[in-house]
Design a protein around this motif. Sequence first.
Motif, PDB file in Angstrom:
ATOM      1  N   ASP A 103     -13.183   1.133  -0.584  1.00 58.71           N
ATOM      2  CA  ASP A 103     -13.297   1.762   0.725  1.00 58.71           C
ATOM      3  C   ASP A 103     -14.701   1.554   1.280  1.00 58.71           C
ATOM      4  N   ASN A 122      -2.034  -0.219   8.264  1.00 61.21           N
ATOM      5  CA  ASN A 122      -2.457   0.533   7.084  1.00 61.21           C
ATOM      6  C   ASN A 122      -2.565   2.011   7.452  1.00 61.21           C
ATOM      7  N   HIS A 123      -3.162   2.803   6.588  1.00 61.93           N
ATOM      8  CA  HIS A 123      -3.206   4.259   6.763  1.00 61.93           C
ATOM      9  C   HIS A 123      -4.212   4.712   7.815  1.00 61.93           C
ATOM     10  N   ASP A 124      -4.955   3.798   8.404  1.00 63.59           N
ATOM     11  CA  ASP A 124      -6.009   4.162   9.355  1.00 63.59           C
ATOM     12  C   ASP A 124      -5.697   3.789  10.802  1.00 63.59           C
ATOM     13  N   TYR A 180       2.056  -2.043   4.433  1.00 62.94           N
ATOM     14  CA  TYR A 180       1.883  -0.598   4.384  1.00 62.94           C
ATOM     15  C   TYR A 180       3.237   0.089   4.307  1.00 62.94           C
ATOM     16  N   TYR A 226       0.664   5.396   0.262  1.00 63.10           N
ATOM     17  CA  TYR A 226      -0.095   6.592   0.618  1.00 63.10           C
ATOM     18  C   TYR A 226       0.542   7.739  -0.163  1.00 63.10           C
ATOM     19  N   TYR A 259     -10.222  11.171   0.506  1.00 62.43           N
ATOM     20  CA  TYR A 259     -11.357  10.255   0.612  1.00 62.43           C
ATOM     21  C   TYR A 259     -12.681  11.007   0.475  1.00 62.43           C
ATOM     22  N   SER A 303      -3.618   4.616  -2.370  1.00 63.05           N
ATOM     23  CA  SER A 303      -4.696   5.353  -1.715  1.00 63.05           C
ATOM     24  C   SER A 303      -5.111   6.506  -2.622  1.00 63.05           C
ATOM     25  N   ASP A 343      -7.680   2.823  -5.120  1.00 62.76           N
ATOM     26  CA  ASP A 343      -8.820   2.984  -4.223  1.00 62.76           C
ATOM     27  C   ASP A 343     -10.062   3.399  -5.008  1.00 62.76           C
ATOM     28  N   GLN A 348       0.826  -1.205   0.000  1.00 64.56           N
ATOM     29  CA  GLN A 348       0.000   0.000   0.000  1.00 64.56           C
ATOM     30  C   GLN A 348       0.861   1.256   0.000  1.00 64.56           C
ATOM     31  N   ARG A 353       0.982   8.279   8.911  1.00 64.28           N
ATOM     32  CA  ARG A 353       0.961   8.828   7.553  1.00 64.28           C
ATOM     33  C   ARG A 353       2.122   9.763   7.259  1.00 64.28           C
TER      34      ARG A 353
END
Length: 549
Positions: free
Chosen positions: A208, A338-340, A376, A23, A71, A59, A106, A21, A412
Amino acid sequence: MATEAVSRTDANWWRGAVIYQIYPRSFQDTSGDGLGDIKGITARLPHIASLGVDAIWLSPFFTSPMADMGYDVSDYCNVDPMFGTLADFDEMMIEAHRLGLKVIIDQVISHTSDRHPWFVESRSSRTNPKADWYVWADPKADGTVPNNWLSIFGGPGWEWDGVRKQYYMHNFLISQPDLNYHNPEVQEAVLDTVKFWLDRGVDGFRLDTVNYYFHDKQLRNNPPMVYDTEGAGMETDTNPYSMQNHLYDKSQPENIGFLKRLRALLDSYEGRATVGEVGDGPRSLTTLAIYTSGNDKLHMCYTFDLLGPAFSAAYIRKVMTTVQDTVTNGWVCWAFSNHDVVRHVTRFTEVPEEQDRVAKLSITLLSVLRGSICLYQGEELGLTEAELSYEDLRDPYGIRFWPAFKGRDGCRTPMVWEAGAPHAGFTEGAKTWLPVPREHAARAVDVQEADPASVLHHYRATLAFRKAHPPLTDGDMTFLDTNQDLLAFVREKGGESLLFVFNLTRMPQDYTLPKRLGDCLPVSPPGFASRLEKGVVRLDALDMFCARV
């Protein structure tokens, strides 16, 4: 080390694939504005290919006001100027495919930005052609919101619009109105945007919030629910959203029909795949099973079950056995970061001295679980969660719930390439959109390239080990009885059987091999020396054992 990745070309390339992944905002800046861009991704693709992964996942890079870091899409068929152009994307695709990397992008299609032309038209009146493209509802007699649905980002899941004199639904930010998938025109328009990227040659989509597309037409209230927070992906005790049982604002049965339409579209192209994000609390694995069953919906899904703080043999076995019992003919994609979520080295580490050990053990474990896996960016360097001040935050979720929850910016921060360069080689500009932590710069790619014992070299060797053994791609998985401190299982396919025993504790452990396994030939995966003495496996703290059986 710019060796080319080897990517399977068959239609099932995604099954057991390793996906990296990216970002984009934080990967590599080439323009000097302190923000990553697509040209930067292209420049760094050899690094990704050298890891031995099968695909990259980008992403969002679409046109967006960036209220939620992309997003919140305002144009599904274009690249935001901060990231570059469609021509830049096409060049990136060519280079990725040259290196043997599939490209997954994404698709944020449960909601749009409030600046999307669809919403601008929808909110203009109750009679315009797109009036029913979003979820609109009248207020109650006293002017309050239509029901008790909440936004994940805090507060009610409804916002008043003075022009239409109605509320619109938003599961996330107020500026992210939810599309109305009960309207067939919305489904057609969304599928057209998917087709745009398929025609451009992308190999798949990460979807997503894939279980958020439909809502209950009757707008029934959600009942309360007490969460089991073990292994949860976010700090559920800081957000009232987790206090509801979300029976009606997501995961509706109508979603199945749309996923079948989406799958049919992808099946009309060669070798394309989907991976869905399922956030459905304790029902996540059940929802995942439904969405990936029958070979006519999603190819695979991931949940937040391994994205929380739990890193114990008992918990991981519980998750994996639940998958085996529930996901009978579907497919799972696993990740630790991951990014979250907070980076897993931080989540799983008890003292700083064990960071590298935890990083290496984590990827070894992840690489031998049954399913596809996502990595990630930066985890191949053993990066930890960055500690940021409130003034540095950009994540609206973190800003909203500070200081109880610090948000997602800590995972991030920019990728680190050269330890001695300004901003660790991420940009030649004066500043970066998020700070580059000093401790991250010390773990930069160039530093780890020069150290054969680094986390980076361990990742490469571990992924090569995974590829060298067919059972680890999509073989069967059978758990063995142990005490609650050890995780033991056998992976098997095509006449090859591999036994794995993991000690995730901070104490040495012994494991007596079951006699039914017969003779075991120890195999030493990268970074670990398997020890077997008279049928007893000797494990140090944070250790693992592997053998042919």
